[in-house]
Design an enzyme around this catalytic site. Structure first.
Site, PDB file in Angstrom:
ATOM      1  N   HIS A   1      -3.101   1.258  -9.651  1.00 50.60           N
ATOM      2  CA  HIS A   1      -2.216   0.866  -9.298  1.00 50.60           C
ATOM      3  C   HIS A   1      -1.871   0.856  -7.769  1.00 50.60           C
ATOM      4  CE1 HIS A   1       1.790   3.096  -7.691  1.00 50.60           C
ATOM      5  NE2 HIS A   1       1.569   2.700  -7.251  1.00 50.60           N
ATOM      6  N   CYS A   2      -1.601  -1.004  -7.220  1.00 50.12           N
ATOM      7  CA  CYS A   2      -1.675  -1.405  -6.152  1.00 50.12           C
ATOM      8  C   CYS A   2      -0.771  -0.867  -5.023  1.00 50.12           C
ATOM      9  CB  CYS A   2      -1.628  -2.837  -6.402  1.00 50.12           C
ATOM     10  SG  CYS A   2      -1.916  -4.270  -4.720  1.00 50.12           S
TER      11      CYS A   2
END
Length: 412
Positions: free
Chosen positions: A193-194
């Protein structure tokens, strides 16, 4: 208001644990994105899907756009004069167009379904062959309702892979799938998850994510190089030292320092993902499983891995977020009821309890009777200690009445 003046039934939303009712002015049923149980944020009627931290996009866009604006406003004038035959103008227009391309890649990465697997409305049915089920799990489930085993084994390219059961989505995660705790979804080929793009990176947007970070690295090196060209031109034009050239063009010095730092960060990230692509790994697999010394069942060679990432067809989304949902269908009703057994069900019970007011004094008397009956029951079932033999359990209200009676007898 629905037909016959009957209000619609409450719909339990697990994303916020609150009860809400979907009503539409035209009486049409709600759409899937309005009932979505993940933590995603939808825009344009469900056409764009972002993560819960989508506001970080504003910071990311500003970190890209502001340096380009400074470059075009304060550095590009000398570059236009340095290169003949309109080449200077092309060199200035190029970073503007390339920045627009990077922003487009950013929204392709953050504004689309990364590969979310739809949730089941009920747990999967038990398999006929239970040989792969752990003995401890079977023993714990005897005599109770069926619960799927936490792990089962599947074969991928001749290797046994253990897949886990997701209690939230009520499904066995496919190989390379993981549940994102931030978005609260199971994502196919989950990478990470960026927070910079405010979205999970999965099977449907990993290609655009890599192109995004690669393009930022190239843009930083471009601005870094031409800022040095500008400083060099000032040194030759004024026959001055490097320090005086920076004083004549301080923006060039700031951009050189900024792009140097960002290039190390984004360039290192690009190199790392280039290694992951060559070995056909994800960030999650690299940090969790470590295929060093072990055979990677997904590795098909460097050329095949590149082809899988960049030349394969991107699969269609498994979710039609704009589809209308019939709340009266059995699958939706089962999904809402089964998924609302946790926090949402508690809130629903509390809400129903609020609709039936109870007198405070009546509830106090009921609680006193319950407490007194519990104490009497414990004294009967256990070995009678001295406290139970010498004292009798009397409700609070009875004790007060007896005290008042004794005081009255004493006065008489």
């Amino acid at each position: 208001m629905h037909k016959g003046g009957v209000p619609p039934p409450p719909v339990i939303s697990d994303s916020d644990g609150q009860i809400f009712t979907h009503t539409h002015s035209n009486g049409s049923p709600p759409r899937l994105y309005q009932l979505w149980k993940g933590s995603n944020r939808f825009f344009l009627g469900g056409r764009l899907i972002f993560g819960p931290d989508f506001r970080s996009l504003f910071l990311t866009i500003s970190l890209i756009v502001v340096p380009v604006i400074l470059f075009c406003a304060f550095v590009s004038q000398r570059i236009v004069n340095e290169f003949p035959h309109h080449m200077g103008r092309v060199l200035v227009v190029f970073p503007v167009a390339f920045t627009a391309y990077i922003i487009f890649l950013l929204f392709l990465t953050s504004g689309r379904d990364p590969g979310i697997i739809p949730r089941n409305s009920h747990p999967p049915e038990p398999d006929d062959d239970l040989s792969w089920m752990s003995i401890s799990w079977i023993g714990s489930q005897t005599g109770g309702p069926y619960l799927p085993p936490p792990v089962k084994e599947v074969i991928v390219n001749g290797m046994i892979i253990r897949v886990k059961y997701c209690q939230t989505c009520m499904l066995y995660r496919p190989p390379r799938c993981s549940h994102c705790s931030i978005c609260n979804n199971c994502v196919e080929r989950f990478d990470h998850h960026c927070p910079w793009v405010g979205q999970c990176i999965g099977k449907r947007n990993y290609r655009f994510f890599f192109m995004f970070i690669f393009s930022i690295t190239f843009l930083c090196l471009y601005v870094f190089g031409f800022c040095w060209v500008n400083i060099r031109g000032i040194m030759f034009a004024y026959q001055c030292s490097l320090w005086k050239a920076f004083l004549k063009s301080p923006v060039s010095g700031i951009l050189i320092l900024y792009t140097f730092i960002v290039s190390w960060f984004v360039g290192g990230l690009t190199s790392f993902h280039l290694y992951l692509i060559c070995s056909n790994q994800t960030t999650y697999e690299n940090f969790r499983y470590r295929y060093d010394g072990k055979r990677n069942p997904y590795d098909v060679g460097c050329a095949g891995n590149f082809k899988e990432i960049f030349l394969s067809k991107i699969p269609h989304s498994r979710n039609n977020f704009r589809a209308q949902v019939d709340l009266e269908s059995p699958s939706v009703s089962n999904s809402l009821s089964s998924h609302g057994r946790g926090t949402s069900q508690k809130n629903f019970d509390m809400e129903m309890e609020k609709q039936r007011p109870v007198d405070i004094e009546e509830s106090g008397e009921i609680q006193v009777q319950i407490d007194s009956n519990g104490e009497l029951e414990r004294c009967r079932t256990q070995v009678r200690p001295a406290s139970c033999e010498s004292q009798s359990v009397i409700p609070t209200g009875t004790e007060k009445s007896l005290e008042g009676k004794e005081k009255t007898d004493g006065d008489h």
